[in-house]
Design a protein around this motif. Structure first.
Motif, PDB file in Angstrom:
ATOM      1  N   LYS A 173       0.853  -1.176   0.000  1.00 29.76           N
ATOM      2  CA  LYS A 173       0.000   0.000   0.000  1.00 29.76           C
ATOM      3  C   LYS A 173       0.889   1.226   0.000  1.00 29.76           C
ATOM      4  O   LYS A 173       2.019   1.186   0.460  1.00 29.76           O
ATOM      5  N   SER A 174       0.378   2.329  -0.492  1.00 29.52           N
ATOM      6  CA  SER A 174       1.209   3.520  -0.606  1.00 29.52           C
ATOM      7  C   SER A 174       1.637   4.052   0.754  1.00 29.52           C
ATOM      8  O   SER A 174       2.659   4.698   0.872  1.00 29.52           O
ATOM      9  N   LYS A 175       0.864   3.773   1.811  1.00 26.72           N
ATOM     10  CA  LYS A 175       1.254   4.268   3.127  1.00 26.72           C
ATOM     11  C   LYS A 175       2.384   3.434   3.730  1.00 26.72           C
ATOM     12  O   LYS A 175       2.994   3.859   4.705  1.00 26.72           O
ATOM     13  N   ASP A 176       2.688   2.251   3.179  1.00 23.32           N
ATOM     14  CA  ASP A 176       3.775   1.428   3.675  1.00 23.32           C
ATOM     15  C   ASP A 176       5.133   1.905   3.184  1.00 23.32           C
ATOM     16  O   ASP A 176       6.149   1.545   3.743  1.00 23.32           O
ATOM     17  N   ILE A 177       5.166   2.706   2.142  1.00 26.02           N
ATOM     18  CA  ILE A 177       6.426   3.174   1.560  1.00 26.02           C
ATOM     19  C   ILE A 177       6.741   4.552   2.123  1.00 26.02           C
ATOM     20  O   ILE A 177       5.947   5.478   2.018  1.00 26.02           O
ATOM     21  N   ASP A 178       7.902   4.671   2.744  1.00 24.97           N
ATOM     22  CA  ASP A 178       8.355   5.953   3.275  1.00 24.97           C
ATOM     23  C   ASP A 178       9.477   6.463   2.381  1.00 24.97           C
ATOM     24  O   ASP A 178      10.581   5.914   2.393  1.00 24.97           O
ATOM     25  N   PRO A 179       9.243   7.505   1.585  1.00 26.10           N
ATOM     26  CA  PRO A 179      10.276   7.960   0.654  1.00 26.10           C
ATOM     27  C   PRO A 179      11.483   8.590   1.341  1.00 26.10           C
ATOM     28  O   PRO A 179      12.520   8.756   0.723  1.00 26.10           O
ATOM     29  N   LEU A 180      11.378   8.914   2.624  1.00 21.57           N
ATOM     30  CA  LEU A 180      12.503   9.530   3.324  1.00 21.57           C
ATOM     31  C   LEU A 180      13.434   8.508   3.963  1.00 21.57           C
ATOM     32  O   LEU A 180      14.492   8.880   4.476  1.00 21.57           O
ATOM     33  N   THR A 181      13.083   7.250   3.957  1.00 22.98           N
ATOM     34  CA  THR A 181      13.919   6.234   4.587  1.00 22.98           C
ATOM     35  C   THR A 181      15.319   6.178   3.982  1.00 22.98           C
ATOM     36  O   THR A 181      16.296   6.127   4.733  1.00 22.98           O
ATOM     37  N   PRO A 182      15.507   6.157   2.670  1.00 24.16           N
ATOM     38  CA  PRO A 182      16.874   6.152   2.131  1.00 24.16           C
ATOM     39  C   PRO A 182      17.672   7.405   2.517  1.00 24.16           C
ATOM     40  O   PRO A 182      18.865   7.312   2.803  1.00 24.16           O
ATOM     41  N   ALA A 183      17.021   8.550   2.558  1.00 21.44           N
ATOM     42  CA  ALA A 183      17.731   9.775   2.941  1.00 21.44           C
ATOM     43  C   ALA A 183      18.151   9.725   4.403  1.00 21.44           C
ATOM     44  O   ALA A 183      19.243  10.173   4.754  1.00 21.44           O
ATOM     45  N   LYS A 184      17.289   9.179   5.264  1.00 23.07           N
ATOM     46  CA  LYS A 184      17.644   9.050   6.679  1.00 23.07           C
ATOM     47  C   LYS A 184      18.835   8.120   6.855  1.00 23.07           C
ATOM     48  O   LYS A 184      19.764   8.413   7.616  1.00 23.07           O
ATOM     49  N   ALA A 185      18.804   6.995   6.168  1.00 27.06           N
ATOM     50  CA  ALA A 185      19.907   6.035   6.285  1.00 27.06           C
ATOM     51  C   ALA A 185      21.217   6.644   5.796  1.00 27.06           C
ATOM     52  O   ALA A 185      22.266   6.458   6.421  1.00 27.06           O
ATOM     53  N   ALA A 186      21.174   7.381   4.695  1.00 26.08           N
ATOM     54  CA  ALA A 186      22.388   8.020   4.182  1.00 26.08           C
ATOM     55  C   ALA A 186      22.879   9.097   5.145  1.00 26.08           C
ATOM     56  O   ALA A 186      24.085   9.228   5.370  1.00 26.08           O
ATOM     57  N   PHE A 187      21.970   9.845   5.726  1.00 29.26           N
ATOM     58  CA  PHE A 187      22.349  10.885   6.688  1.00 29.26           C
ATOM     59  C   PHE A 187      23.000  10.265   7.919  1.00 29.26           C
ATOM     60  O   PHE A 187      24.024  10.749   8.399  1.00 29.26           O
ATOM     61  N   TYR A 188      22.412   9.185   8.429  1.00 31.65           N
ATOM     62  CA  TYR A 188      22.979   8.523   9.602  1.00 31.65           C
ATOM     63  C   TYR A 188      24.372   7.968   9.301  1.00 31.65           C
ATOM     64  O   TYR A 188      25.264   8.041  10.137  1.00 31.65           O
ATOM     65  N   SER A 189      24.563   7.415   8.113  1.00 27.87           N
ATOM     66  CA  SER A 189      25.889   6.900   7.754  1.00 27.87           C
ATOM     67  C   SER A 189      26.891   8.013   7.534  1.00 27.87           C
ATOM     68  O   SER A 189      28.082   7.820   7.739  1.00 27.87           O
ATOM     69  N   ALA A 190      26.430   9.175   7.113  1.00 26.22           N
ATOM     70  CA  ALA A 190      27.340  10.300   6.943  1.00 26.22           C
ATOM     71  C   ALA A 190      27.781  10.847   8.300  1.00 26.22           C
ATOM     72  O   ALA A 190      28.925  11.274   8.454  1.00 26.22           O
ATOM     73  N   ILE A 191      26.889  10.815   9.281  1.00 26.67           N
ATOM     74  CA  ILE A 191      27.222  11.288  10.622  1.00 26.67           C
ATOM     75  C   ILE A 191      28.212  10.339  11.292  1.00 26.67           C
ATOM     76  O   ILE A 191      29.243  10.755  11.803  1.00 26.67           O
ATOM     77  N   LEU A 192      27.895   9.042  11.290  1.00 25.85           N
ATOM     78  CA  LEU A 192      28.743   8.032  11.916  1.00 25.85           C
ATOM     79  C   LEU A 192      28.730   6.799  11.020  1.00 25.85           C
ATOM     80  O   LEU A 192      27.671   6.198  10.824  1.00 25.85           O
ATOM     81  N   PRO A 193      29.870   6.427  10.450  1.00 15.86           N
ATOM     82  CA  PRO A 193      29.889   5.255   9.573  1.00 15.86           C
ATOM     83  C   PRO A 193      29.340   4.019  10.286  1.00 15.86           C
ATOM     84  O   PRO A 193      29.681   3.741  11.424  1.00 15.86           O
ATOM     85  N   GLY A 194      28.442   3.321   9.609  1.00 20.21           N
ATOM     86  CA  GLY A 194      27.829   2.126  10.163  1.00 20.21           C
ATOM     87  C   GLY A 194      26.481   2.388  10.798  1.00 20.21           C
ATOM     88  O   GLY A 194      25.701   1.459  11.007  1.00 20.21           O
ATOM     89  N   LEU A 195      26.164   3.644  11.103  1.00 20.97           N
ATOM     90  CA  LEU A 195      24.885   3.952  11.731  1.00 20.97           C
ATOM     91  C   LEU A 195      23.724   3.758  10.751  1.00 20.97           C
ATOM     92  O   LEU A 195      22.635   3.349  11.151  1.00 20.97           O
ATOM     93  N   GLY A 196      23.950   4.033   9.488  1.00 23.77           N
ATOM     94  CA  GLY A 196      22.915   3.789   8.475  1.00 23.77           C
ATOM     95  C   GLY A 196      22.639   2.307   8.313  1.00 23.77           C
ATOM     96  O   GLY A 196      21.502   1.889   8.107  1.00 23.77           O
ATOM     97  N   GLN A 197      23.680   1.475   8.412  1.00 20.86           N
ATOM     98  CA  GLN A 197      23.486   0.029   8.346  1.00 20.86           C
ATOM     99  C   GLN A 197      22.699  -0.452   9.568  1.00 20.86           C
ATOM    100  O   GLN A 197      21.866  -1.350   9.461  1.00 20.86           O
ATOM    101  N   ALA A 198      22.959   0.136  10.731  1.00 23.92           N
ATOM    102  CA  ALA A 198      22.192  -0.211  11.929  1.00 23.92           C
ATOM    103  C   ALA A 198      20.742   0.231  11.777  1.00 23.92           C
ATOM    104  O   ALA A 198      19.824  -0.473  12.208  1.00 23.92           O
ATOM    105  N   TYR A 199      20.507   1.384  11.164  1.00 20.52           N
ATOM    106  CA  TYR A 199      19.153   1.874  10.912  1.00 20.52           C
ATOM    107  C   TYR A 199      18.397   0.912   9.995  1.00 20.52           C
ATOM    108  O   TYR A 199      17.207   0.691  10.165  1.00 20.52           O
TER     109      TYR A 199
END
Length: 186
Positions: A36-62
């Motif tokens: 369903k369209s509500k199951d897809i969060d378009p910001l999830t990839p951006a959040k993961a990339a941001f977390y990995s940019a802040i601390l390497p490996g944090l995006g993988q944990a996310y």
């Protein structure tokens, strides 16, 4: 001629009333396994990339891919180790060469001549620069991996969709050909 217009108008009116007269209890024709369209969060990839940019490996944990975190730190850590080691050796050879130019011969590389000191400097400088490139490359790769993995988590993988290797006979040459078949079962 008027009769033809009248018949066409009558059939059109009959067809549209049949379309709009459906009951509301009829379910739409949507497959049960689609997202369903509500199951897809378009910001999830951006959040993961941001977390990995802040601390390497944090995006993988996310993304809950914990097994990738040691790989990230191993790759960045080994590259950083070689950077530090090559930088120290570069400065040792450079300082010894500078002391030779000033007239001192009591350095730890007294068995090397000036040409060898210069070539050792260039060697360790090149290794230091390559190691710095690897550190930056693995850091960027960490961010890209977290982004792509977060985007692919939302991808609908269906049991009905398969890609399989296939061997088939060519009708013209009677030789076996290898290919991939793409199947979708309805």
């Amino acid at each position: 001629m008027n009769k033809i217009y009248f018949i066409v108008l009558f059939l059109f009116t009959l067809g549209t009333t049949a379309v709009f007269s459906q009951s509301k209890t009829v379910a739409p024709l949507i497959a049960k396994d689609t997202l369903k369209s509500k199951d897809i969060d378009p910001l999830t990839p951006a959040k993961a990339a941001f977390y990995s940019a802040i601390l390497p490996g944090l995006g993988q944990a996310y993304n809950k891919k914990y097994w990738k975190i040691p790989i990230v730190y191993g790759a960045i850590g080994v590259s950083m180790y070689y950077y530090i080691d090559s930088n120290q050796k570069y400065h040792q050879y450079r300082d010894a060469y500078k002391r030779r130019l000033e007239g001192y011969t009591d350095d730890e590389f007294s068995y090397y001549d000036n040409d060898r000191l210069i070539s050792a400097q260039k060697f360790y400088q090149r290794n230091r620069d390559l190691s710095a490139l690897f550190v930056v490359g693995f850091y960027v790769l960490n961010i890209v991996d977290a982004n792509v993995d977060a985007a692919l988590i939302q991808f609908n993988v269906n049991e009905n969709l398969t890609v399989r290797p296939d061997v088939y006979m060519n009708d013209v040459t009677s030789r076996a050909n290898v290919g991939l078949t793409f199947n979708y079962n309805f």
